[in-house]
Structure formats: structure tokens, C-alpha cells
Design a protein around this motif. Sequence first.
Motif, PDB file in Angstrom:
ATOM      1  N   ASN A 318       0.827  -1.213   0.000  1.00 19.56           N
ATOM      2  CA  ASN A 318       0.000   0.000   0.000  1.00 19.56           C
ATOM      3  C   ASN A 318       0.862   1.264   0.000  1.00 19.56           C
ATOM      4  O   ASN A 318       0.472   2.288  -0.574  1.00 19.56           O
ATOM      5  CB  ASN A 318      -0.930  -0.004   1.213  1.00 19.56           C
ATOM      6  N   ALA A 322       0.649   4.182  -2.773  1.00 22.46           N
ATOM      7  CA  ALA A 322       0.452   5.587  -2.386  1.00 22.46           C
ATOM      8  C   ALA A 322       1.513   6.483  -3.019  1.00 22.46           C
ATOM      9  O   ALA A 322       1.213   7.596  -3.487  1.00 22.46           O
ATOM     10  CB  ALA A 322       0.486   5.715  -0.862  1.00 22.46           C
ATOM     11  N   LYS A 326       0.956   9.515  -5.735  1.00 21.02           N
ATOM     12  CA  LYS A 326       1.499  10.857  -5.525  1.00 21.02           C
ATOM     13  C   LYS A 326       2.327  11.297  -6.730  1.00 21.02           C
ATOM     14  O   LYS A 326       2.253  12.448  -7.170  1.00 21.02           O
ATOM     15  CB  LYS A 326       2.355  10.865  -4.258  1.00 21.02           C
TER      16      LYS A 326
END
Length: 354
Positions: A318, A322, A326
Motif C-alpha cells: 500500500n 500511495a 502521488k
Amino acid sequence: MCRTVLFLLAALVLFALPVLAADGKLYVKSNVKGKVYLNGVKIGETGKVLEGLPLGKVKLRIVAEGYVTHEEEIKLADEMVVNVKVNLKKSGETSPKKTASKPTPTPPKKPDTGPDTGPGDVAGKPDKPKPTEQKPGGKEEEKKQAEDKSAKVDEKTVREVSKAGDALRLKEILNGKSEYKVKLIAASALLRLKSTDGFDAIEREIDRKFNRAPKDFFSSSPFIEKNRKAVATASVKIIARTKAAKIDTVEEAAAAYLVFLELSKRLEKKLAQVEKLTKRVEDRKKGGRGGMFREVHKRTQQKEQAEKEATGIRESVNVMIALLKKGSRSKDKDLEVLIKRILKRAEELMNPDK
């Protein structure tokens, strides 16, 4: 009395001879139905076997309305069926007349006086060939242009071409001799310009797990080791908290995808281990043999440890997702489309049923 008997016998013989001689058989096949005449006497129609006909040579005539009458001489033999095939022609049907073509006169040949001469030329001597004018450049110029198209370009140049939106030049760079990073940027730029060449190139590299990249291509990523493998699971979460955890180059985007793939494999193996241990615990509980409680306790502890490790790996996965999300908000539009393609592939692997 005797004379009368002899007279009757002679008459019987004379009248019986023609009857005995009339044993001929005839079958006439015609393209149309017609009437059959023998020696001027109608004896029947075509398409049937006609019997009781006189033997020897006879004149046959076939008559059909609207068709030319057919006549011929045939010979009928005893105890044999004579087959005659007739193709009647329509009345007025004539073969076209051939018209003789008039011969076209051949012009007389002119005497050979040698090559044509013009003012100031000497008769009998051919003109000198004029030198052909060569176009400027020619094959050498084309060769040079082809070399220029396939020549190596640097990152700055490909960025400028991408900014200009020159898809044709980007394709030339993609198929040229530039280094891997430049080609990857060109493919990303083509994908941004909605070119199928760019899409195919990016998908191909993702499928191959960027295995054509040089050895030092991933050296800028803190998440990957020299052997192209991800760092330890715990290290991923630690690095993610530092300033080095950013994806702002194509190298780091490719490295993040490799780390994601390896973490996914680790998670899959750990979940399989948890499932196996769970089954063993259930089997031991059902068995009820000696030492059951000790065995169940041991397997339960192993299962809990495996579940804990699986949770840690899932958290690291995860973290990489992420970071990729971004990076997909980068100001570099070429990098943005590359990361979005990587993210889409990662989500497909995580949710194969969708």
C-alpha cells in the motif's frame, strides 16, 4: 379341285412374303418432337421404337412445325433396332455470312539515311549523349538524413521534441539508437499524444518488467537493491518516511513497479502459508489424538506469526501504491502518463476479478 388348291397356296405364299420381310425396327431421337416418315409414309413420331418396318434401304424424313425438314437414307436390318439422332434447326436460322476484310495498305518504307540530323549536324554520326544533371544531395543526402533520424539524442532533446508535440520525431527517437531512458521518455510522450506506438511500447516494457533497462538504471531508487530486487519489507516502510521516498523520474517509476511486483509475490506466498497452517490446526482438532493440544498450540502460533507478516507486506504494498499515486500528480506530463499506466497494471494485479 387340285387346280383350286394350288392357286390358293400360291396366293398365300405371295402375300406372306412381304409380311415376313417387314421386321425392321427404328428409333429416332430428336431435339424436338416431330413426325417420322419412311418412303413418304408416316409411321409414327420421334422418341419411340417403331416396329414392323420393311428391311433394306429406305428414305427417312423427320418433320416438325417451325423447323427445317430432315431427310436421309438409312438401312434397316433384320432383328436390329436402328438408332438415328437428329438435331433439327429452326426455320430461317442461317449461319452469318463472312465478310472479307479489306487489306490495309502498308506505307512504303523510307530509305535508311542514318540517324536524324539537325542544323549543323553531320549526317551519319549519332548525337553525343547529353550529361544527366544530378540533383543536389542524391543518395548521399538521403543516407545522411536516415542516419540523423536514428542518431542518439540526449534527454534534453527528447524533452524539447515532446514539448513541441512532434509525434513523428518521437517515433524516430523511439526506433533509433538512443539510450533506454530517452526511449522510455519518447514512448511516454507518444502515449500522452494518444499514439498507439507509445501505448504499445509502454505496455511492452511493463510486461517485460523493464528487463531491457541497463544495470545502473534503478540505482537512483532507494527501494531497490543492486540485484533489481526490493529491499526488506520493513525497510520499505522506513524509507517511505524519508525525503528520498519520491517518484519524480522515469527510473524511479519503473523501480517502484518492480518493488510492487516483488512485494505482491511475497504477500501471495505468505497468505498461502497462512491458509495451510489454518487447515492443519483444524485437522488436528478433529483428530483427537494424543499430544493434540500441544500440536494445535504450535500450529496456531505459526499461523498468527504468518498472518502478522502478511499484514506487514500488505502495508508495504500500500505504501508503494500511495507513492505511485502521488507521483502521478507530477508536473512532468510524460512521467504522469507513465505512472498512470503502471498504477492501472498494479490495480489489475491486486484485483484480478474486476
